[in-house]
Scaffold this motif. Sequence first.
Motif, mmCIF file in Angstrom:
data_model
loop_
_atom_site.group_PDB
_atom_site.id
_atom_site.type_symbol
_atom_site.label_atom_id
_atom_site.label_comp_id
_atom_site.label_asym_id
_atom_site.label_seq_id
_atom_site.Cartn_x
_atom_site.Cartn_y
_atom_site.Cartn_z
ATOM 1 N N VAL A 1 -29.885 -7.650 -34.043
ATOM 2 C CA VAL A 1 -29.162 -7.306 -32.397
ATOM 3 C C VAL A 1 -27.824 -7.567 -32.187
ATOM 4 O O VAL A 1 -27.979 -8.688 -32.339
ATOM 5 N N THR B 1 -34.911 -7.731 -37.382
ATOM 6 C CA THR B 1 -33.948 -7.086 -37.737
ATOM 7 C C THR B 1 -33.171 -7.929 -36.777
ATOM 8 O O THR B 1 -32.930 -8.701 -35.392
ATOM 9 N N GLN C 1 -21.145 1.585 -30.428
ATOM 10 C CA GLN C 1 -22.282 1.903 -31.228
ATOM 11 C C GLN C 1 -23.056 2.537 -31.307
ATOM 12 O O GLN C 1 -23.235 3.598 -32.244
ATOM 13 N N SER D 1 -25.541 -4.809 -37.215
ATOM 14 C CA SER D 1 -26.918 -4.471 -36.585
ATOM 15 C C SER D 1 -27.760 -3.683 -37.359
ATOM 16 O O SER D 1 -27.332 -3.183 -38.117
ATOM 17 N N GLU D 2 -29.269 -3.847 -36.639
ATOM 18 C CA GLU D 2 -30.337 -3.712 -37.281
ATOM 19 C C GLU D 2 -30.039 -3.404 -38.545
ATOM 20 O O GLU D 2 -30.985 -3.130 -39.073
#
Length: 339
Positions: free
Chosen positions: A67, A65, A241, A331-332
């Motif tokens: 990040v 992933t 976030q 992200s993710e």
Amino acid sequence: MDIKRDPPKKTKRYILSSVGVLAIVAVSVAISRLKPAAPTVERGTLWFGVAQRGEMTRAVNAPGTLVPEHVKIIPAVAGGRIEALPVRPGETVTPNTVIIELSNPDVALTLLQDQQQLSQAYSTLASLRNQWRQQLLTQDATIATLRTQYNSAVREALVIDSLDKKGLASTNEVASRHDLVNELKMRLDVEQKRTQEMKASEAQQIQLNEEQIEGLKRIIQEQKNKVASLRVVAGEAGQLQTLGNPQLEMGQYVNSGVELARVVQPGRLKAVLRVPETQARDVAVGQQAVIDLHNNNTVKGHVIRKDPSSQGGTITVEVTLDGTLPPGTSSELAVDGTI
């Protein structure tokens, strides 16, 4: 008439039978020593060429992933109840943006109590200084009186000594005058030493009180910081976030030290890959990598860190991205990496 004949000899048959048996045995032994025949494959599935010497590149594939490279975790300095959540996750924040407002009456009350203790410490210090000032003034007066008596006794002793030389004073009177001079001299020295000890004691006690005041000032400053921390700010520019884990809600009470929020730098992402431990031995820091974003885009990078131990059969490998990410990459995001 019949003529008796000898039966035919079987020697030739025996020889042929023996030769036949030996031939069968020899063939069986020869067949048992033969190696298995190579398997057959279709010609279209084979590659034909000449073997060459050179470098062989091995690619290690692993999922992962994206990040953020930099994450600022904002903890709760003081516990409190959530009164307002003016910013939601995904919004852009500045260092002074208020993201959470807390309330805690106990924190404000503790600050008032600490300030009261500081005022009492100032009062105690002032009283102590005044007390020592009065004692030193009294001591100075005592020393002045003794010095006057001593000087007078010295003059009287000189007069007696002059009369004694003329035979006008008795021996007892001369000795008495000198004893008085010695006594007053000793008392004057003692009082002067006592003054020095009083001054040293005064300085020590005042220093202890001043250190106590400085300690209370630091405590009050920390308490003021706690009161100020009830208005939680982002601390740096970026993107909010998360708000707690799980999501914070209005009216919820949070304890000191609990994670309140995370602020990240949008666009500054790295890939965290989960490499099978059987292949991780071939991965080293500095190796080149290609990250597939699953949207017909890839970005190049290189390995910056590798975990020393495995978890769940995989080893975490971090890859920093050297290329520019496409707009809108967040992200993710699930990716595939080739190291």
